[in-house]
Design a protein around this motif. Structure first.
Motif, PDB file in Angstrom:
ATOM      1  N   LEU A 248       0.829  -1.199   0.000  1.00 39.31           N
ATOM      2  CA  LEU A 248       0.000   0.000   0.000  1.00 39.31           C
ATOM      3  C   LEU A 248       0.865   1.251   0.000  1.00 39.31           C
ATOM      4  O   LEU A 248       0.589   2.224  -0.704  1.00 39.31           O
ATOM      5  CB  LEU A 248      -0.931  -0.005   1.218  1.00 39.31           C
ATOM      6  N   GLU A 249       1.930   1.231   0.785  1.00 43.04           N
ATOM      7  CA  GLU A 249       2.838   2.368   0.817  1.00 43.04           C
ATOM      8  C   GLU A 249       3.609   2.471  -0.492  1.00 43.04           C
ATOM      9  O   GLU A 249       3.828   3.560  -1.024  1.00 43.04           O
ATOM     10  CB  GLU A 249       3.800   2.236   1.994  1.00 43.04           C
ATOM     11  N   TYR A 250       4.012   1.324  -1.029  1.00 38.27           N
ATOM     12  CA  TYR A 250       4.768   1.286  -2.281  1.00 38.27           C
ATOM     13  C   TYR A 250       3.984   1.940  -3.415  1.00 38.27           C
ATOM     14  O   TYR A 250       4.541   2.621  -4.273  1.00 38.27           O
ATOM     15  CB  TYR A 250       5.106  -0.164  -2.617  1.00 38.27           C
ATOM     16  N   TYR A 251       2.680   1.730  -3.430  1.00 37.45           N
ATOM     17  CA  TYR A 251       1.856   2.262  -4.508  1.00 37.45           C
ATOM     18  C   TYR A 251       1.341   3.674  -4.223  1.00 37.45           C
ATOM     19  O   TYR A 251       0.618   4.242  -5.038  1.00 37.45           O
ATOM     20  CB  TYR A 251       0.676   1.325  -4.786  1.00 37.45           C
ATOM     21  N   SER A 252       1.674   4.244  -3.074  1.00 34.96           N
ATOM     22  CA  SER A 252       1.290   5.628  -2.808  1.00 34.96           C
ATOM     23  C   SER A 252       2.110   6.562  -3.689  1.00 34.96           C
ATOM     24  O   SER A 252       3.290   6.309  -3.943  1.00 34.96           O
ATOM     25  CB  SER A 252       1.510   5.969  -1.331  1.00 34.96           C
ATOM     26  N   THR A 253       1.492   7.626  -4.142  1.00 29.40           N
ATOM     27  CA  THR A 253       2.159   8.590  -5.017  1.00 29.40           C
ATOM     28  C   THR A 253       2.183   9.953  -4.346  1.00 29.40           C
ATOM     29  O   THR A 253       1.373  10.242  -3.462  1.00 29.40           O
ATOM     30  CB  THR A 253       1.427   8.682  -6.371  1.00 29.40           C
ATOM     31  N   PRO A 254       3.108  10.838  -4.738  1.00 29.30           N
ATOM     32  CA  PRO A 254       3.171  12.171  -4.138  1.00 29.30           C
ATOM     33  C   PRO A 254       1.833  12.909  -4.227  1.00 29.30           C
ATOM     34  O   PRO A 254       1.062  12.713  -5.175  1.00 29.30           O
ATOM     35  CB  PRO A 254       4.258  12.869  -4.965  1.00 29.30           C
ATOM     36  N   ASP A 255       1.587  13.770  -3.256  1.00 35.39           N
ATOM     37  CA  ASP A 255       0.291  14.444  -3.131  1.00 35.39           C
ATOM     38  C   ASP A 255      -0.110  15.207  -4.393  1.00 35.39           C
ATOM     39  O   ASP A 255      -1.286  15.288  -4.735  1.00 35.39           O
ATOM     40  CB  ASP A 255       0.312  15.420  -1.949  1.00 35.39           C
TER      41      ASP A 255
ATOM     42  N   TRP B 114      -2.428  -5.282  -9.404  1.00 33.93           N
ATOM     43  CA  TRP B 114      -1.761  -4.505  -8.363  1.00 33.93           C
ATOM     44  C   TRP B 114      -1.789  -3.004  -8.653  1.00 33.93           C
ATOM     45  O   TRP B 114      -1.805  -2.184  -7.730  1.00 33.93           O
ATOM     46  CB  TRP B 114      -0.312  -4.963  -8.237  1.00 33.93           C
ATOM     47  N   THR B 115      -1.765  -2.648  -9.930  1.00 34.00           N
ATOM     48  CA  THR B 115      -1.683  -1.230 -10.297  1.00 34.00           C
ATOM     49  C   THR B 115      -2.826  -0.414  -9.711  1.00 34.00           C
ATOM     50  O   THR B 115      -2.692   0.791  -9.498  1.00 34.00           O
ATOM     51  CB  THR B 115      -1.652  -1.088 -11.831  1.00 34.00           C
TER      52      THR B 115
ATOM     53  N   GLY C 269      -7.360  -2.391   1.944  1.00 41.52           N
ATOM     54  CA  GLY C 269      -6.188  -3.222   2.181  1.00 41.52           C
ATOM     55  C   GLY C 269      -6.504  -4.587   2.751  1.00 41.52           C
ATOM     56  O   GLY C 269      -5.655  -5.473   2.749  1.00 41.52           O
ATOM     57  N   GLN C 270      -7.746  -4.787   3.215  1.00 40.49           N
ATOM     58  CA  GLN C 270      -8.125  -6.091   3.740  1.00 40.49           C
ATOM     59  C   GLN C 270      -8.589  -7.008   2.612  1.00 40.49           C
ATOM     60  O   GLN C 270      -9.060  -6.552   1.575  1.00 40.49           O
ATOM     61  CB  GLN C 270      -9.248  -5.956   4.770  1.00 40.49           C
ATOM     62  N   VAL C 271      -8.439  -8.299   2.819  1.00 44.07           N
ATOM     63  CA  VAL C 271      -8.941  -9.301   1.879  1.00 44.07           C
ATOM     64  C   VAL C 271     -10.190  -9.900   2.503  1.00 44.07           C
ATOM     65  O   VAL C 271     -10.111 -10.762   3.376  1.00 44.07           O
ATOM     66  CB  VAL C 271      -7.885 -10.388   1.610  1.00 44.07           C
ATOM     67  N   CYS C 272     -11.352  -9.420   2.061  1.00 40.98           N
ATOM     68  CA  CYS C 272     -12.608  -9.808   2.697  1.00 40.98           C
ATOM     69  C   CYS C 272     -13.439 -10.753   1.843  1.00 40.98           C
ATOM     70  O   CYS C 272     -14.319 -11.428   2.360  1.00 40.98           O
ATOM     71  CB  CYS C 272     -13.436  -8.566   3.018  1.00 40.98           C
ATOM     72  N   ASP C 273     -13.215 -10.784   0.555  1.00 45.90           N
ATOM     73  CA  ASP C 273     -13.976 -11.666  -0.325  1.00 45.90           C
ATOM     74  C   ASP C 273     -13.012 -12.643  -0.973  1.00 45.90           C
ATOM     75  O   ASP C 273     -12.209 -12.261  -1.823  1.00 45.90           O
ATOM     76  CB  ASP C 273     -14.712 -10.870  -1.411  1.00 45.90           C
TER      77      ASP C 273
ATOM     78  N   GLY D  90      -6.775  -3.545  -5.982  1.00 45.34           N
ATOM     79  CA  GLY D  90      -6.460  -2.471  -5.057  1.00 45.34           C
ATOM     80  C   GLY D  90      -7.029  -2.647  -3.668  1.00 45.34           C
ATOM     81  O   GLY D  90      -6.830  -1.779  -2.817  1.00 45.34           O
ATOM     82  N   GLN D  91      -7.721  -3.807  -3.406  1.00 45.15           N
ATOM     83  CA  GLN D  91      -8.343  -4.026  -2.092  1.00 45.15           C
ATOM     84  C   GLN D  91      -9.012  -2.731  -1.622  1.00 45.15           C
ATOM     85  O   GLN D  91      -8.687  -2.157  -0.592  1.00 45.15           O
ATOM     86  CB  GLN D  91      -7.298  -4.509  -1.077  1.00 45.15           C
TER      87      GLN D  91
END
Length: 606
Positions: free
Chosen positions: A284-291, A310-311, A455-459, A466-467
């Motif tokens: 999740l942090e890896y895929y975060s982009t600058p504001d 994942w994208t 971020g959770q896997v619920c299904d 992207g959860q």
């Protein structure tokens, strides 16, 4: 059970090992709007944004540069490329080194394809990073360098068509050969660092050539004053997209940085610098982009390589970021696959395993030429929006979300700067089952609400790109869910539309297969007036597909599509005194919806 699980295990193994071998958009919507009239914040928690830890340095080429024709681009009888805008270049070689290599180095050519507008003005620069595929002759992944009898496949040239399209649209564009950086012959870790070194070297070379009035030897033509380094866009496909996510953070805050990002079926590259798999939280942090970085994510629906999409994390991280002040868009391109964007992979179609819509009969896939034509138009329009303030319905919060772009079926999602959104529901916390983000009550007419946090896997089993996190609304005829709005937020006249993202929950048995879902969205004011807009069952995202005979819904994706309703469609209510947003379900309707967003959007571009 084994029959269902085995294909997914095979797909996962393939995923871990490798990547498999300017017109306005044509808009078509199926949201049917009807209106009926009857009388009578709590700020979300900020997500952590990665910051650059080192300032990129440009390695030095070790051999003299040469300019060569592009053998696989279209040529005339004299062996010259038919487009005066595009040429191949070779600047020599670069010794790539990382801590994982020890004293060893990877010798990489500094080569690629460059395109320039024909005028002498300074233009924004677009850098294209291709993916990791079989690089030797018959698409054998390794070794590197390729044996003499197995010529190297140039995937940078496979994006020559996109370089040319961008040049014709007024951009300087470059596609870099990344094969040496992406090979696992020298180990699988530190791929992002390797790609970074190649990008650094090419940027340094471009800056040198752009500042030298007399130098036309590096790229076969003078670049003096022809590149605007204050406007740089980055396009990353597959593993090149995974590397792009790392590169934007390294350049953030530097004198030359990245100003826009387009991720095309981007890979996770989720082995860190030490070759250790990242956790879901790290992803999740890896895929975060600058504001302040505009980002668009492209998900080909039949992708047989990046089967977990994942994208999409990049889009979801952007919409959840309370400090964000740039647009983010997500596009699901129907019938498209992973390889079809690169001409070097035209003869190697892929499809998502077990996904009946395109797996059993690849003739249902888009032709590679059609997929590339689509990407050509989408990419040029995207950078026009970012760098030239052009407006198209995809990025316009006042317009209906498009279901067709450039002649192909799509599903889309849009988020705009955080301060321009009045968010009613994310969800970000379990407390939103009873109290919404604005502090108002959540009142279902039944006990059928549940929440899955981002971020959770619920299904399981089903693909949730992207959860994204959602509120599940289950309903059984005449049910409703009401979100009350506190007085300090009731004036919504400065907003242009009501926006939700919704998709049926395929795994709930009360959702009848083949029966689309439909519901109404109601605004009610403090005087008791209400207005309802009905969401048509013809909306593509409301359809419930039949599961695969062999694999059920395991290979299917649930994608919450944007539904935007102009507030002008809610007639006879006072938009300065809106006290509730309500979901209304019909008399005979049973089922369940996954709702990812409920919010009011201000007009974009104002």
């Amino acid at each position: 059970m084994f029959k269902k699980i085995l294909p997914l295990l095979i797909s996962l193994l393939l995923f871990v090992q490798c990547d498999t071998p300017p017109l306005p958009p044509d808009i078509e919507t199926t949201v049917v709007i009807t209106t009926t009239v009857s009388p009578a914040t709590v700020a979300p928690t900020a997500t952590t944004q990665p910051t650059a830890t080192t300032e990129p340095t440009a390695p030095t080429a070790t051999t003299e540069p040469t300019v060569q024709p592009v053998p696989t681009l279209e040529q005339n009888d004299d062996g010259q490329t038919t487009s005066p805008l595009v040429r191949e270049f070779n600047l020599g070689t670069l010794d790539i080194s990382t801590s994982l290599l020890g004293d060893a180095e990877i010798v990489s050519p500094l080569e690629g394809v460059i395109g320039l507008p024909e005028d002498e003005q300074a233009h924004p620069l677009i850098i294209i990073l291709h993916g990791r595929h079989g690089i030797c002759g018959n698409f054998v992944m390794e070794p590197y360098p390729c044996p003499e009898d197995m010529p190297e496949v140039r995937f940078d040239i496979g994006f020559g068509y996109l370089v040319e399209a961008l040049a014709q649209q007024g951009y300087a564009a470059i596609a870099i050969n990344l094969n040496a950086a992406l090979t696992t012959s020298f180990g699988s870790g530190a791929i992002n660092t390797r790609v970074q070194q190649l990008v650094d070297a090419h940027l340094a070379s471009l800056q040198t050539a752009s500042s030298d009035d007399d130098d036309d030897t590096l790229y076969g033509t003078s670049l003096a004053g022809r590149i605007d380094f204050s406007q740089i866009g980055l396009v990353g496909h597959s593993a090149g997209g995974g590397a792009a996510l790392s590169i934007i953070r390294q350049y953030e805050g530097q004198e030359v940085d990245i100003d826009a990002l387009l991720l095309v079926a981007a890979a996770a590259n989720f082995e860190g610098e030490e070759g250790v798999f990242r956790s879901s939280e790290e992803l999740l942090e890896y895929y975060s982009t600058p504001d302040d970085l505009p980002v668009a994510t492209l998900l080909p629906d039949c992708d047989g390589d990046q089967i977990q999409y994942w994208t999409q994390f990049a889009y979801e991280a952007a919409r959840l970021n309370p400090d964000r002040n740039a647009i983010a868009a997500s596009i699901r391109l129907m019938r498209a696959n992973h390889n079809g964007f690169n001409t070097a992979l035209d003869d190697f179609p892929d499809a998502r395993f077990g996904y009946d819509l395109c797996f059993n009969d690849t003739s249902d896939l888009l032709e590679p030429q059609d997929q590339q034509a689509w990407l050509r138009q989408f990419t040029t329009d995207y950078f026009d929006v970012v760098f030239h303030d052009v407006t198209t319905p995809l990025y316009d919060s006042t317009a209906l979300a498009p279901n067709e772009l450039y002649g192909q079926d799509v599903q889309t999602a849009l988020t705009i700067p955080f301060e321009d959104r009045l968010i009613v529901m994310y969800p970000r916390a379990y407390e939103e089952l009873s109290q919404n983000v604005l502090g108002g009550d959540v009142n279902p007419s039944y006990n059928g609400l549940s929440i899955c946090l981002p971020g959770q896997v619920c299904d399981i089993p089903i693909i949730m790109p992207g959860q994204f996190g959602y509120m599940r609304m289950m309903y059984f005829g005449f049910d409703k869910v009401t979100f009350t709005i506190p007085p300090q937020f009731q004036d919504v006249r400065d907003y242009a539309s009501l926006h939700i993202r919704a998709v049926p929950d395929y795994l709930v048995r009360s959702n009848a297969i083949g029966e689309p879902q439909a519901f109404g969205l109601v605004l009610r004011d403090t005087s008791g007036n209400s207005s309802q807009v009905d969401i048509s069952p013809d909306l593509p995202s409301m359809a419930i597909p039949a599961p695969s005979e062999a694999y059920g819904y395991d290979p299917y994706m649930v994608y919450p599509e944007s539904i935007r309703i102009p507030l002008a469609e809610f007639e006879s209510v006072d938009l300065s005194q809106i006290e509730a947003v309500e979901f209304q379900f019909g008399e005979l309707l049973t089922g369940a919806l996954l709702i990812a967003d409920i919010e009011f959007l201000a007009p974009t571009g104002e």
